[in-house]
Design an enzyme around this catalytic site. Sequence first.
Site, mmCIF file in Angstrom:
data_model
loop_
_atom_site.group_PDB
_atom_site.id
_atom_site.type_symbol
_atom_site.label_atom_id
_atom_site.label_comp_id
_atom_site.label_asym_id
_atom_site.label_seq_id
_atom_site.Cartn_x
_atom_site.Cartn_y
_atom_site.Cartn_z
ATOM 1 N N ASN A 74 37.161 33.742 36.165
ATOM 2 C CA ASN A 74 37.738 34.696 35.230
ATOM 3 C C ASN A 74 38.090 36.029 35.881
ATOM 4 O O ASN A 74 38.964 36.754 35.400
ATOM 5 C CB ASN A 74 36.742 34.930 34.082
ATOM 6 N N ILE A 76 45.914 39.785 25.436
ATOM 7 C CA ILE A 76 44.581 39.750 24.826
ATOM 8 C C ILE A 76 44.022 41.166 24.860
ATOM 9 O O ILE A 76 44.118 41.856 25.886
ATOM 10 C CB ILE A 76 43.638 38.793 25.582
ATOM 11 N N LYS A 116 49.153 34.614 39.645
ATOM 12 C CA LYS A 116 48.851 33.748 38.502
ATOM 13 C C LYS A 116 49.638 32.439 38.561
ATOM 14 O O LYS A 116 49.139 31.397 38.135
ATOM 15 C CB LYS A 116 49.118 34.490 37.194
ATOM 16 N N ASP A 118 29.455 39.386 38.606
ATOM 17 C CA ASP A 118 30.369 40.531 38.526
ATOM 18 C C ASP A 118 29.968 41.588 39.534
ATOM 19 O O ASP A 118 28.775 41.737 39.845
ATOM 20 C CB ASP A 118 30.352 41.119 37.115
ATOM 21 N N THR A 123 41.708 43.505 25.724
ATOM 22 C CA THR A 123 40.557 43.681 26.606
ATOM 23 C C THR A 123 40.659 45.033 27.299
ATOM 24 O O THR A 123 41.740 45.638 27.353
ATOM 25 C CB THR A 123 40.496 42.586 27.690
ATOM 26 N N TYR A 169 50.875 40.353 40.505
ATOM 27 C CA TYR A 169 50.139 39.657 39.437
ATOM 28 C C TYR A 169 50.831 38.347 39.086
ATOM 29 O O TYR A 169 50.192 37.302 38.964
ATOM 30 C CB TYR A 169 50.043 40.560 38.212
#
Length: 245
Positions: free
Chosen positions: A89, A188, A159, A36, A190, A155
């Site tokens: 991810n 989700i 994807k 990261d 997050t 986006y």
Amino acid sequence: MRLQDKVAIITGAASGMGQGEAVRFAKEGAKVVIADLNIDGAKSVAEDINNNGGQAIAVKVNVMETEDILNCVQIATETFGPVDILINNAGVFDKYATSLDTTLDQWNFYLNINLTSVFQFANAVLPGMIERGTGSIVNIASVAGLVAGKGGAAYTATKHGVIGLTKHLSSEYARYGIKINSICPGTIETPLVKDVLANIPKDLVPTRTFGQVEQVADLAVFLASDEAKFMSGTAVPIDGGFTIQ
């Protein structure tokens, strides 16, 4: 343990779904590389895993930099051994920006992080996987890769690209014993989307709930494990039924 002694690189693992995957993979016996740009967050996740009996290291990685990606794979190999699992991810969300509201610089930014990094990280680990005749790559896509309206122009395009790349890589490398699949999460809970959740009605989802990080991590473990040995090139939704509508 389903991933005992497997070496796994998880990008974007300092928080959110990546963090959940890292913790879950460690519980399943994997040796985890927390990759990261947020190195303090990555170190915190690695420390938590190590304090709870797992094995993890943190590596600072800008997924837009080829040198960082190659360095991460080298550190993983030198520390734990050959990379068995890659979880792509890392990603950024464009908060539903329309095409006309997206500048070329913004477009390239989302493209580089969400799609080009997947291509580059896969290319960094594939030669070793081919040589050993085994390996698993799981790319985190999105329901925005299956339908329109779950993200902005950039986006959604990136994807869709992740899913297409996953299918193509599988067609090239499944013959070498390498599983390459993608996961398509719906909404989700997050940090990445916390500021937009308030504007998303839960009744758009058949289950009337949002997903949890742990649920995505469970699916990632399955796809990375030998239980999914006959799965490759798939795009698996985990979306509370959103895409059945």
